[in-house]
Design a protein around this motif. Structure first.
Motif, mmCIF file in Angstrom:
data_model
loop_
_atom_site.group_PDB
_atom_site.id
_atom_site.type_symbol
_atom_site.label_atom_id
_atom_site.label_comp_id
_atom_site.label_asym_id
_atom_site.label_seq_id
_atom_site.Cartn_x
_atom_site.Cartn_y
_atom_site.Cartn_z
ATOM 1 N N ASP A 324 0.824 -1.175 0.058
ATOM 2 C CA ASP A 324 0.022 -0.074 -0.006
ATOM 3 C C ASP A 324 0.785 1.187 -0.224
ATOM 4 O OD1 ASP A 324 1.031 0.143 2.571
ATOM 5 O OD2 ASP A 324 -0.844 -0.262 3.568
ATOM 6 N N SER A 325 0.002 2.403 0.240
ATOM 7 C CA SER A 325 1.092 3.541 0.134
ATOM 8 C C SER A 325 2.020 3.709 1.225
ATOM 9 C CB SER A 325 -0.063 4.952 -0.054
ATOM 10 O OG SER A 325 -0.878 4.834 1.405
ATOM 11 N N ALA A 326 1.554 3.050 2.408
ATOM 12 C CA ALA A 326 2.844 3.145 3.426
ATOM 13 C C ALA A 326 3.901 2.061 3.344
ATOM 14 C CB ALA A 326 1.828 2.828 4.685
ATOM 15 N N GLY A 327 3.689 1.381 2.320
ATOM 16 C CA GLY A 327 4.924 0.189 2.136
ATOM 17 C C GLY A 327 4.339 -1.090 2.818
ATOM 18 N N ASP A 328 3.168 -1.432 3.384
ATOM 19 C CA ASP A 328 2.908 -2.619 3.962
ATOM 20 C C ASP A 328 2.316 -3.618 3.093
ATOM 21 O OD1 ASP A 328 3.468 -1.524 6.458
ATOM 22 O OD2 ASP A 328 1.540 -0.589 6.708
ATOM 23 N N ARG A 362 -7.731 -3.154 -3.803
ATOM 24 C CA ARG A 362 -7.910 -2.293 -2.602
ATOM 25 C C ARG A 362 -6.661 -1.891 -1.916
ATOM 26 N NH1 ARG A 362 -11.390 -5.157 -0.790
ATOM 27 N NH2 ARG A 362 -10.408 -6.193 0.994
ATOM 28 N N HIS A 363 -5.924 -3.062 -1.595
ATOM 29 C CA HIS A 363 -4.656 -2.558 -1.088
ATOM 30 C C HIS A 363 -3.775 -1.692 -1.434
ATOM 31 C CE1 HIS A 363 -1.798 -3.685 2.314
ATOM 32 N NE2 HIS A 363 -0.746 -3.706 1.350
ATOM 33 N N THR A 364 -3.663 -1.949 -2.894
ATOM 34 C CA THR A 364 -2.626 -1.033 -3.653
ATOM 35 C C THR A 364 -3.436 0.177 -4.416
ATOM 36 O OG1 THR A 364 -3.158 -2.368 -5.770
ATOM 37 C CG2 THR A 364 -1.356 -3.187 -4.221
#
Length: 399
Positions: A324-328, A362-364
């Motif tokens: 995701d945008s936070a790198g998780d 959704r995650h990406t």
């Protein structure tokens, strides 16, 4: 994703005369607005020259025919509106020449744009044909398996990459292959096609799954030698993969050979469990284990129990490494476990694939960093044999 048929392509060409849907309304409304403002304002504030914007906008959103129409309509409208004013307030010939030149440039721009769009459609059709050649469509319930799959290319225009999968029925049971070729581009596609071709033949003829695995390793070595002979360095190309076998004589067993891939997940009403076993190096690294460097044989296929209500889920690293945008990373196992606890019906292949696909997108936020493949399958229930007809031996005839 389907191929664009010839009829659909002709329909697109016809619709381009007026543009996309009702796009032609935009320059028409702008033309009417400019004329209205020019007629309602005083003679000292003329805006009729702004009509030059009309063919320019038409060139951006409409077809070539519509752009030519608006270019001519703009000239006629300019002459008519300008003539409605006293001579000393008219814009005159200079603006007319400017408007005519702007119309010509707008038509040229429209022709270039439409030509590039057609080339883009043609290239996408070629990419779609390539995808269908590498990833052939699978019939429903193929090989006695209820299956569902989705392939999402990171490059939307290309629609094809290094992910591959297939199901091959055989006299020795049904075999399944899913993998991911290292790298991107045409080199990865060629390697995937080579491995799939070998799998389709070896999986049908070879009785042992381990022999199929060896054939894949040999094919990778031959493929790299071929590309090297062509002057293309492909010496470090490899592929992670899962090779599965569903023996006909044991409906509760699946054979697994894992070429450095994420293990398949057995998803059932009772929960989610990985199926490790038959661990090997990725395809292309076999010479590090066997051959001249070592006399150790490759591990055999691992036989695992698979219940009737369990579905096997296989994914490529486009799923496990989705961020995701936070790198998780995308939490595949917890999300599936939670979904199964909420609804046991999600274990059906189609629903399971849809769950993972929607979860990754959704995650990406629809920004895939790598090609993504999700594939799920489970054995179809064995057909119940019909009861034997009652014996009539010894019964008297009613005739």
């Amino acid at each position: 994703m389907g191929l664009v048929t010839e009829m659909e392509y002709r329909g697109r060409r016809e619709r381009r005369f007026l543009g996309r849907g009702t796009a032609w309304l935009v320059p028409l409304v702008l033309l009417a607005a400019i004329v209205t403002v020019d007629l309602q304002t005083s003679e000292k504030l003329r805006v009729v020259s702004w009509i030059i914007l009309v063919p320019s906008i038409a060139a951006a959103i409409c077809g070539v025919g519509a752009t030519i129409t608006f270019a001519l309509l703009s000239l006629v409208t300019y002459v008519a509106v300008d003539a409605a004013f006293p001579e000393r307030y008219r814009a005159g010939a200079p603006d007319f020449v400017l408007l005519a030149l702007g119309g010509v440039l707008a038509v040229i721009a429209s022709v270039v744009r439409v030509r590039r769009e057609r080339q883009g459609v043609h290239m996408r059709n070629i990419a779609e044909t390539t995808r269908r050649t590498v990833l052939r469509p699978l019939p429903p319930n193929w090989g006695g398996l209820e299956h569902a799959g989705v392939y999402l290319a990171a490059d939307v225009d290309a629609r094809v990459g290094g992910d591959f999968y297939d199901i091959q029925p055989s006299p020795h049971g049904t075999r399944v292959l899913l993998g991911d070729v290292q790298g991107k581009g045409l080199g990865a596609v060629e390697t995937a096609a080579a491995l799939l071709g070998t799998f389709r033949e070896a999986a049908y003829h070879e009785p042992e799954l381990a022999t199929v695995a060896e054939r894949l390793e040999v094919r990778m070595s031959r493929h790299r030698g071929h590309t090297a002979a062509l002057g293309r360095y492909d010496g470090d190309r490899f592929a992670t993969a899962l090779l599965l076998g569903f023996p006909d004589d044991d409906p509760h067993t699946v054979e697994v050979i894992n070429f450095g891939h994420e293990p398949p997940l057995a998803v059932g009403p009772g929960g989610v469990r990985p199926l490790p076993g038959g661990e090997r190096l990725p395809i292309g690294f076999g010479d590090l284990v066997c051959g001249t460097r070592s006399g150790d044989p490759q591990p055999p296929a691992c036989r695992e129990r698979l219940d009737e209500d369990e579905t096997l889920l296989m994914v490529t690293d486009g799923v496990t490494e989705a961020r995701d945008s936070a790198g998780d990373f995308y939490a595949l196992l917890p999300e599936i476990t939670r979904a199964v606890c909420d609804d046991a019906g999600v274990t059906k292949p189609r629903r399971l694939v849809r769950l993972v696909r929607e979860g990754v997108l959704r995650h990406t936020r629809d920004r895939l960093g790598d090609d993504t493949t999700v594939f799920a399958m489970r054995r179809l229930p064995e057909p119940q044999s019909a009861p034997a007809p009652a014996s009539t031996t010894g019964r008297p005839s009613r005739s």
